[in-house]
Scaffold this motif. Structure first.
Motif, PDB file in Angstrom:
ATOM      1  N   LEU A 314       0.814  -1.208   0.000  1.00 60.07           N
ATOM      2  CA  LEU A 314       0.000   0.000   0.000  1.00 60.07           C
ATOM      3  C   LEU A 314       0.852   1.265   0.000  1.00 60.07           C
ATOM      4  O   LEU A 314       0.449   2.305  -0.534  1.00 60.07           O
ATOM      5  N   MET A 315       2.059   1.193   0.573  1.00 53.64           N
ATOM      6  CA  MET A 315       2.951   2.358   0.575  1.00 53.64           C
ATOM      7  C   MET A 315       3.770   2.457  -0.703  1.00 53.64           C
ATOM      8  O   MET A 315       4.579   3.365  -0.846  1.00 53.64           O
ATOM      9  N   SER A 411      -5.534  -3.609   6.638  1.00 53.48           N
ATOM     10  CA  SER A 411      -4.631  -3.460   5.485  1.00 53.48           C
ATOM     11  C   SER A 411      -5.008  -4.429   4.382  1.00 53.48           C
ATOM     12  O   SER A 411      -4.970  -4.093   3.191  1.00 53.48           O
ATOM     13  N   PHE A 412      -5.369  -5.656   4.771  1.00 49.45           N
ATOM     14  CA  PHE A 412      -5.807  -6.649   3.791  1.00 49.45           C
ATOM     15  C   PHE A 412      -7.057  -6.159   3.066  1.00 49.45           C
ATOM     16  O   PHE A 412      -7.169  -6.262   1.840  1.00 49.45           O
ATOM     17  N   ALA A 413      -8.006  -5.612   3.816  1.00 51.89           N
ATOM     18  CA  ALA A 413      -9.234  -5.093   3.207  1.00 51.89           C
ATOM     19  C   ALA A 413      -8.906  -3.994   2.210  1.00 51.89           C
ATOM     20  O   ALA A 413      -9.491  -3.924   1.111  1.00 51.89           O
ATOM     21  N   ASP A 421      -1.557   3.495  -2.109  1.00 51.13           N
ATOM     22  CA  ASP A 421      -1.789   4.862  -1.631  1.00 51.13           C
ATOM     23  C   ASP A 421      -1.334   5.920  -2.626  1.00 51.13           C
ATOM     24  O   ASP A 421      -1.712   7.089  -2.501  1.00 51.13           O
ATOM     25  N   LYS A 422      -0.525   5.508  -3.610  1.00 47.08           N
ATOM     26  CA  LYS A 422      -0.052   6.436  -4.633  1.00 47.08           C
ATOM     27  C   LYS A 422      -0.903   6.388  -5.892  1.00 47.08           C
ATOM     28  O   LYS A 422      -0.582   7.038  -6.888  1.00 47.08           O
ATOM     29  N   GLY A 481      -3.833   7.408   5.081  1.00 51.38           N
ATOM     30  CA  GLY A 481      -2.896   6.551   4.382  1.00 51.38           C
ATOM     31  C   GLY A 481      -2.149   5.593   5.313  1.00 51.38           C
ATOM     32  O   GLY A 481      -2.210   5.702   6.537  1.00 51.38           O
ATOM     33  N   THR A 482      -1.413   4.684   4.702  1.00 50.01           N
ATOM     34  CA  THR A 482      -0.780   3.606   5.449  1.00 50.01           C
ATOM     35  C   THR A 482       0.375   4.106   6.305  1.00 50.01           C
ATOM     36  O   THR A 482       0.528   3.703   7.477  1.00 50.01           O
ATOM     37  N   ALA A 483       1.242   4.958   5.756  1.00 46.59           N
ATOM     38  CA  ALA A 483       2.405   5.417   6.506  1.00 46.59           C
ATOM     39  C   ALA A 483       1.984   6.138   7.785  1.00 46.59           C
ATOM     40  O   ALA A 483       2.529   5.905   8.873  1.00 46.59           O
TER      41      ALA A 483
END
Length: 491
Positions: A314-315, A411-413, A421-422, A481-483
């Motif tokens: 995701l990142m 995160s899996f979902a 995320d980009k 977002g993930t970060a």
């Protein structure tokens, strides 16, 4: 550049380790279903070591491919052209450290093209072990009930008659022929990343057999053997670019080159009903504590692989080592071990779990391996159950902190959306998520993922504490977002 064949082995350069035994004397005592990269760099390498010792001529491998399609047919043709030889290269840096030609597989059968040849090989008196690497999801177990799914389409098709399509159809048909011929059964040896993989394969085979013939099922149960095992080695996919680099470095034009890390481990119960090779010659450990080894590896190493792959993807990362270069990821793994999982796992006697997890960080960060995050992430609905299910259940029952496990599922979902995320899209491989579940996930909110068939056995939605932290983290992932979510949860 030298093409890889039996008649070119002698001409290979000194930088390539070659078989020194006489391949013409070998006979197949092992039939292996699922000749993917892992088997080729793990079990086959052990058998290769055994074949260099006298008395092992009857323990070569017959590989079986069950899948059809262009890639599967191309693989079968490549093995045919190369006399079933291939190379394994251990990677410690961008330059190969050692390349070995594996001669242990002397036959490869493409089951869809010739099912009768597979059945004949299974029924042959020489066959004494049938081994499996068919993935965690390949055992066709209902996650909610723990029972073998006789109603799955391919299984139902096999039970209806005609040439088998599933590994269980082939195994049971082969065992039926052996029983009719007065031959003993072979050992079925699972080499997949499952807790109690031998017991799981026993349940699958006997359940299928009982649907065919109760007497056959009783005979298999009484006379057969299904040893549990623990297997461990990272075996990445080999992109064409990497294959060409290895070819250039070794001078061997191998169409099906395999690569792996230097680390390898295989622990198995010494329960074989028809004999076995001296696997100790390949550094296999025989132990009555296989379950403890599996728990350490599955709940600490495989679980860490799953925990790191989704946020890394995701990142924007695409390789495992790339994800590990973000300091948040190894920090997340250490939090998971220190705060959640290590205290829940009982290791084998004398086992240093801290040394093991430290080695896991080193292995994941190896820049030479280039293992793709999508490979690790794929079939996550099955893998999360296998590697995190017990930990989640114990944390819920103990009213413990659920942050890391809720973050994994959230995160899996988000990964199931297919875009990082980009804004970069990636392909999703989730064979255990059916059409009905996909419709529910795409139409519903974040809680829909908790209700897919693969996760129902975890009881996530029945835990208010889990739902609360899961919803909060899902919202944070969506908004920041993930970060930023990782920054908020790391201790």
């Amino acid at each position: 550049m030298t093409e890889l064949r039996s008649d070119t082995l002698a001409s290979l350069g000194p930088n390539v380790v070659k078989p020194t035994y006489d391949r013409s004397r070998l006979k197949p005592g092992i039939v292996h279903f699922g000749v993917g990269n892992f088997h080729r760099v793990h079990q086959a390498v052990v058998i290769e070591a055994c074949l260099h010792h006298p008395g092992h001529e009857d323990w070569a491998i017959c590989g079986v491919g069950l899948l059809d399609g262009p890639a599967s047919r191309a693989k079968a043709e490549a093995y045919r052209r190369q006399d079933n030889l291939y190379t394994v290269t251990e990677l410690t840096s961008p330059t190969p450290s050692e390349t070995q030609v594996i001669g242990a597989m002397i036959e490869y059968l493409h089951a869809p093209a010739d099912p009768e040849a597979v059945l004949a090989r299974l029924a042959a008196p020489l066959t004494r072990i049938v081994s499996l690497t068919i993935t965690e999801g390949g055992y066709n177990m209902d996650e909610a009930t723990g029972e073998f799914r006789l109603d799955a389409p391919d299984v139902a098709g096999d039970l209806a008659g005609g040439p088998p399509r599933t590994v269980f159809g082939y195994i049971v048909a082969g065992l039926a022929r052996r029983r009719a011929a007065g031959l003993p059964p072979f050992t079925v040896m699972s080499c997949d990343n499952l807790q109690r993989n031998g017991e799981t394969s026993r349940k699958a085979v006997i359940s299928f057999a009982r649907a065919v013939d109760a007497g056959l099922a009783d005979w298999i149960d009484r006379e057969g053997a299904f040893p549990n095992s623990m297997v461990d080695r990272i075996a990445p996919q080999v992109p064409e670019e990497d294959r060409r680099r290895i070819v250039a470095a070794t001078g061997v034009d191998d169409l099906v080159a395999a690569t792996c890390e230097t680390y390898t481990k295989w622990v198995v119960e010494d329960r074989f009903c028809a004999g076995r090779p001296k696997l100790e010659l390949g550094n296999v450990v025989f132990s009555d504590e296989v379950g403890a080894y599996v728990a350490v590896k599955g709940r600490l190493s495989n679980a860490a692989h799953m925990l790191m792959c989704y946020p890394s993807l995701l990142m924007g990362a695409r390789f495992v080592d790339e994800g590990m270069r973000d300091a948040r990821i190894p920090h997340l793994l250490r939090n998971f071990w220190d705060l959640d999982s290590r205290r829940l796992v009982t290791p084998p006697a004398g086992y240093d779990v801290g040394t093991f997890t430290g080695k896991v960080i080193e292995r994941f960060a190896n820049p030479a391996i280039k293992d793709t995050l999508l490979r690790v992430a794929g079939d996550g609905a099955s893998k999360i159950n296998v590697f995190h299910g017990k930990t989640i259940g114990q944390l819920i029952d103990g009213k413990a902190d659920l942050t890391r496990e809720a973050f994994l599922i959230a995160s899996f979902a988000r990964y199931l959306g297919g875009v990082d995320d980009k804004g970069v899209a990636y392909e999703i491989f989730e064979p255990q998520i059916g059409e009905e579940d996909w419709r529910m996930v795409r139409a519903g909110g974040p809680l829909a993922v908790l209700e897919i068939a693969a996760f129902r056995g975890l009881g996530l939605k029945r835990s208010p504490a889990f739902v609360e932290i899961y919803q909060a983290l899902s919202k944070l992932l969506a908004e920041r977002g993930t970060a930023a979510t990782l920054d908020a949860i790391l201790v």
